[in-house]
Design a protein around this motif. Structure first.
Motif, PDB file in Angstrom:
ATOM      1  N   TYR A 169       0.832  -1.199   0.000  1.00 21.23           N
ATOM      2  CA  TYR A 169       0.000   0.000   0.000  1.00 21.23           C
ATOM      3  C   TYR A 169       0.874   1.259   0.000  1.00 21.23           C
ATOM      4  N   SER A 205      -9.942   5.772  -1.631  1.00 18.16           N
ATOM      5  CA  SER A 205      -9.513   4.653  -2.471  1.00 18.16           C
ATOM      6  C   SER A 205      -8.889   5.188  -3.767  1.00 18.16           C
ATOM      7  N   PHE A 213      -6.942   0.055  -4.403  1.00 20.23           N
ATOM      8  CA  PHE A 213      -6.559   0.132  -2.996  1.00 20.23           C
ATOM      9  C   PHE A 213      -7.672   0.855  -2.252  1.00 20.23           C
TER      10      PHE A 213
END
Length: 266
Positions: A169, A205, A213
């Motif tokens: 991430y 997101s 993500f």
């Protein structure tokens, strides 16, 4: 030093870059340390930058909530919306600076290991632009597999820096923010009373490299990934010193053999 401070040092070992300087200089010479020093110094700077930006972002958010929203909820932002907008700008700037500094640790570490271990002296050194985590780890593993077993733990620690879902991430967030667009954030208020945290700062997101993500709690992500990488940087520094200690007698032995070889035959 009292007993408590000794115990604390054991729990939280400190990496002494003065020792690293002594070891690199002893094994590879002062010129090699001169090449290594900028990245070694930066390996102590980066965590401090991360710590600063983390607290700047989240402490500002907490202070604003306590001062303006505790009684009124999110309606309180309309008392002075310009103040709120400027606050969000400063918070966003600090989050971007935080993730970029944290993400840079891996490549900064690559340069440190590459020069501290004189990997630039190998028959096929890397081009400067190619000194990155992936390629330096590969070099270290090649050295380990070629008989330098002392590199084993260092390889494992270095690989750990760039593994895991949170790092995936971090990598996506950093590269998106740096090259494409700043990922938006929002302050969310729970009106139901069922959530443990009434206000949460979310990163929205986003898509990166074909993968979605999801919306993420900024504080939770920043704290987890910072707390994971920070001790790794210290442990890598400590292990680098251990490797250099093992290489030092090997270097002296090699020198002695070379000097014997230069002696005139009787």
């Amino acid at each position: 030093m009292d007993v408590d401070s000794k115990t604390e040092e054991k729990k939280n070992p400190q990496w002494d870059i003065k020792l690293t300087k002594e070891l690199v200089t002893a094994v590879f010479g002062a010129a090699q340390w001169k090449k290594a020093y900028p990245s070694v110094r930066s390996m102590t700077d980066r965590p401090e930058f991360c710590h600063y930006h983390y607290h700047e972002a989240l402490d500002m958010m907490s202070e604003y909530i306590m001062s303006n929203l505790t009684e009124t909820g999110l309606w309180g932002v309309y008392k002075d919306y310009d103040e709120f907008s400027y606050l969000m700008l400063k918070i966003r700037a600090n989050i971007v600076a935080f993730v970029q500094s944290l993400h840079a640790v891996a490549d900064t570490c690559s340069h440190m290991l590459y020069y501290c271990l004189a990997l630039d002296k190998l028959p096929k050194p890397l081009e400067e632009r190619d000194i990155n985590a992936k390629k330096v780890l590969k070099l270290l593993e090649q050295q380990r597999d070629a008989g330098h077993s002392e590199y084993d733990k260092l390889c494992r620690l270095f690989r750990e820096v760039t593994t895991g879902d949170d790092y995936k991430y971090l990598n996506a967030l950093t590269n998106t923010s740096k090259h494409r667009s700043i990922v938006p954030h929002e302050l969310n208020e729970d009106a139901t009373g069922r959530r443990e945290e009434k206000w949460i700062l979310f990163l929205e997101s986003f898509w990166y490299s074909g993968e979605l993500f999801k919306k993420t709690n900024a504080r939770e992500f920043m704290q987890k990934e910072h707390d994971r990488i920070q001790p790794l940087t210290v442990n890598i520094g400590l292990e680098l010193d251990e490797v250099l200690k093992k290489l030092r007698p090997l270097k002296f032995t090699t020198q002695a053999i070379e000097e014997i070889g230069k002696e005139p035959t009787p």
